[in-house]
Design a protein around this motif. Structure first.
Motif, PDB file in Angstrom:
ATOM      1  N   VAL A  37      39.710  39.074  70.764  1.00  0.00           N
ATOM      2  CA  VAL A  37      40.569  37.684  70.626  1.00  0.00           C
ATOM      3  C   VAL A  37      39.507  37.130  70.120  1.00  0.00           C
ATOM      4  N   GLU A  38      40.679  36.011  69.222  1.00  0.00           N
ATOM      5  CA  GLU A  38      39.981  35.174  69.100  1.00  0.00           C
ATOM      6  C   GLU A  38      39.752  34.067  69.032  1.00  0.00           C
ATOM      7  N   ILE A  39      38.821  32.246  69.887  1.00  0.00           N
ATOM      8  CA  ILE A  39      39.407  31.495  70.625  1.00  0.00           C
ATOM      9  C   ILE A  39      38.215  30.881  69.946  1.00  0.00           C
ATOM     10  N   TYR A  40      38.287  29.557  69.435  1.00  0.00           N
ATOM     11  CA  TYR A  40      38.763  28.268  68.683  1.00  0.00           C
ATOM     12  C   TYR A  40      38.165  27.466  70.186  1.00  0.00           C
ATOM     13  N   VAL A  41      36.749  26.915  70.310  1.00  0.00           N
ATOM     14  CA  VAL A  41      36.788  25.432  70.846  1.00  0.00           C
ATOM     15  C   VAL A  41      37.246  24.452  70.419  1.00  0.00           C
ATOM     16  N   ARG A  42      37.818  23.619  71.484  1.00  0.00           N
ATOM     17  CA  ARG A  42      38.388  22.848  71.480  1.00  0.00           C
ATOM     18  C   ARG A  42      38.098  21.191  71.410  1.00  0.00           C
ATOM     19  N   LYS A  43      36.678  21.664  72.287  1.00  0.00           N
ATOM     20  CA  LYS A  43      36.260  20.485  72.518  1.00  0.00           C
ATOM     21  C   LYS A  43      35.417  20.591  73.390  1.00  0.00           C
ATOM     22  N   MET A  44      34.327  19.487  74.411  1.00  0.00           N
ATOM     23  CA  MET A  44      33.299  19.784  75.356  1.00  0.00           C
ATOM     24  C   MET A  44      33.954  17.990  76.060  1.00  0.00           C
ATOM     25  N   ALA A  45      33.559  18.930  77.761  1.00  0.00           N
ATOM     26  CA  ALA A  45      33.938  17.204  78.353  1.00  0.00           C
ATOM     27  C   ALA A  45      32.475  17.019  78.381  1.00  0.00           C
ATOM     28  N   PRO A  46      32.703  15.206  78.227  1.00  0.00           N
ATOM     29  CA  PRO A  46      31.701  14.857  78.202  1.00  0.00           C
ATOM     30  C   PRO A  46      29.799  15.063  78.856  1.00  0.00           C
ATOM     31  N   LEU A  47      29.839  15.970  79.998  1.00  0.00           N
ATOM     32  CA  LEU A  47      28.572  16.090  80.515  1.00  0.00           C
ATOM     33  C   LEU A  47      28.375  17.145  79.604  1.00  0.00           C
ATOM     34  N   GLY A  48      29.105  18.117  79.123  1.00  0.00           N
ATOM     35  CA  GLY A  48      28.859  19.559  79.080  1.00  0.00           C
ATOM     36  C   GLY A  48      29.876  20.263  79.740  1.00  0.00           C
ATOM     37  N   ASP A  49      30.330  19.894  80.689  1.00  0.00           N
ATOM     38  CA  ASP A  49      30.694  21.445  81.136  1.00  0.00           C
ATOM     39  C   ASP A  49      32.017  20.945  82.196  1.00  0.00           C
ATOM     40  N   PRO A  50      33.290  21.297  82.190  1.00  0.00           N
ATOM     41  CA  PRO A  50      33.670  22.524  80.832  1.00  0.00           C
ATOM     42  C   PRO A  50      34.028  22.313  79.897  1.00  0.00           C
ATOM     43  N   MET A  51      34.381  23.401  79.001  1.00  0.00           N
ATOM     44  CA  MET A  51      34.774  23.447  77.587  1.00  0.00           C
ATOM     45  C   MET A  51      36.260  24.078  77.372  1.00  0.00           C
ATOM     46  N   GLU A  52      36.617  23.200  76.567  1.00  0.00           N
ATOM     47  CA  GLU A  52      37.864  23.699  76.478  1.00  0.00           C
ATOM     48  C   GLU A  52      38.698  24.314  75.125  1.00  0.00           C
ATOM     49  N   ILE A  53      39.236  25.085  75.201  1.00  0.00           N
ATOM     50  CA  ILE A  53      38.905  27.271  74.391  1.00  0.00           C
ATOM     51  C   ILE A  53      40.383  26.590  74.210  1.00  0.00           C
ATOM     52  N   PHE A  54      40.607  27.099  72.840  1.00  0.00           N
ATOM     53  CA  PHE A  54      42.225  27.889  72.018  1.00  0.00           C
ATOM     54  C   PHE A  54      41.969  29.761  72.772  1.00  0.00           C
ATOM     55  N   VAL A  55      42.954  29.846  73.417  1.00  0.00           N
ATOM     56  CA  VAL A  55      43.377  31.702  73.539  1.00  0.00           C
ATOM     57  C   VAL A  55      44.712  32.083  73.811  1.00  0.00           C
ATOM     58  N   ARG A  56      44.883  32.928  72.304  1.00  0.00           N
ATOM     59  CA  ARG A  56      46.170  33.785  72.709  1.00  0.00           C
ATOM     60  C   ARG A  56      47.090  32.881  73.481  1.00  0.00           C
ATOM     61  N   GLY A  57      47.050  31.121  72.444  1.00  0.00           N
ATOM     62  CA  GLY A  57      48.021  30.482  71.927  1.00  0.00           C
ATOM     63  C   GLY A  57      48.526  29.479  73.035  1.00  0.00           C
ATOM     64  N   TYR A  58      46.919  29.319  74.284  1.00  0.00           N
ATOM     65  CA  TYR A  58      46.911  28.490  74.875  1.00  0.00           C
ATOM     66  C   TYR A  58      45.591  27.409  75.275  1.00  0.00           C
ATOM     67  N   GLU A  59      45.452  26.577  75.914  1.00  0.00           N
ATOM     68  CA  GLU A  59      43.998  26.311  76.438  1.00  0.00           C
ATOM     69  C   GLU A  59      44.427  26.438  77.653  1.00  0.00           C
ATOM     70  N   LEU A  60      42.397  26.651  77.504  1.00  0.00           N
ATOM     71  CA  LEU A  60      41.321  27.242  78.445  1.00  0.00           C
ATOM     72  C   LEU A  60      40.859  26.432  78.864  1.00  0.00           C
ATOM     73  N   SER A  61      40.255  25.670  79.777  1.00  0.00           N
ATOM     74  CA  SER A  61      39.210  25.381  80.939  1.00  0.00           C
ATOM     75  C   SER A  61      38.471  26.070  80.961  1.00  0.00           C
ATOM     76  N   LEU A  62      36.971  26.264  80.818  1.00  0.00           N
ATOM     77  CA  LEU A  62      36.823  27.171  81.175  1.00  0.00           C
ATOM     78  C   LEU A  62      34.598  27.130  81.014  1.00  0.00           C
ATOM     79  N   ARG A  63      34.216  27.455  82.794  1.00  0.00           N
ATOM     80  CA  ARG A  63      33.396  26.314  82.689  1.00  0.00           C
ATOM     81  C   ARG A  63      31.889  27.852  81.782  1.00  0.00           C
ATOM     82  N   LYS A  64      30.836  26.568  82.104  1.00  0.00           N
ATOM     83  CA  LYS A  64      29.830  27.688  80.984  1.00  0.00           C
ATOM     84  C   LYS A  64      29.366  28.689  81.212  1.00  0.00           C
TER      85      LYS A  64
END
Length: 73
Positions: A37-64
């Motif tokens: 699956v392809e993952i697009y990294v949309r943005k990072m939180a100000p302190l770097g954790d979590p990160m927001e990714i775009f996967v399979r048509g939806y946005e997801l926040s993921l801890r480092k």
């Protein structure tokens, strides 16, 4: 080995393998992060954790800590 944690904002990557064991690996895969699956990294939180990714048509926040278990190319 390059992990999702190392990817910069604005980059698109492809998942090679999901590491980890048991419930943690299952949870990551249940979120739609599976091999190929392809993952697009949309943005990072100000302190770097979590990160927001775009996967399979939806946005997801993921801890480092979880992103470190996802091997990408």
């Amino acid at each position: 080995m390059k992990t999702l944690k190392e990817i910069k904002v604005g980059q698109t990557v492809k998942v090679v393998k999901v590491h980890g064991e048991g419930a943690i690996r299952r949870r990551i895969m249940d979120m739609g992060i599976t091999r190929g699956v392809e993952i697009y990294v949309r943005k990072m939180a100000p302190l770097g954790d979590p990160m927001e990714i775009f996967v399979r048509g939806y946005e997801l926040s993921l801890r480092k800590a979880d992103a470190e278990m996802v091997e990408v190319e």
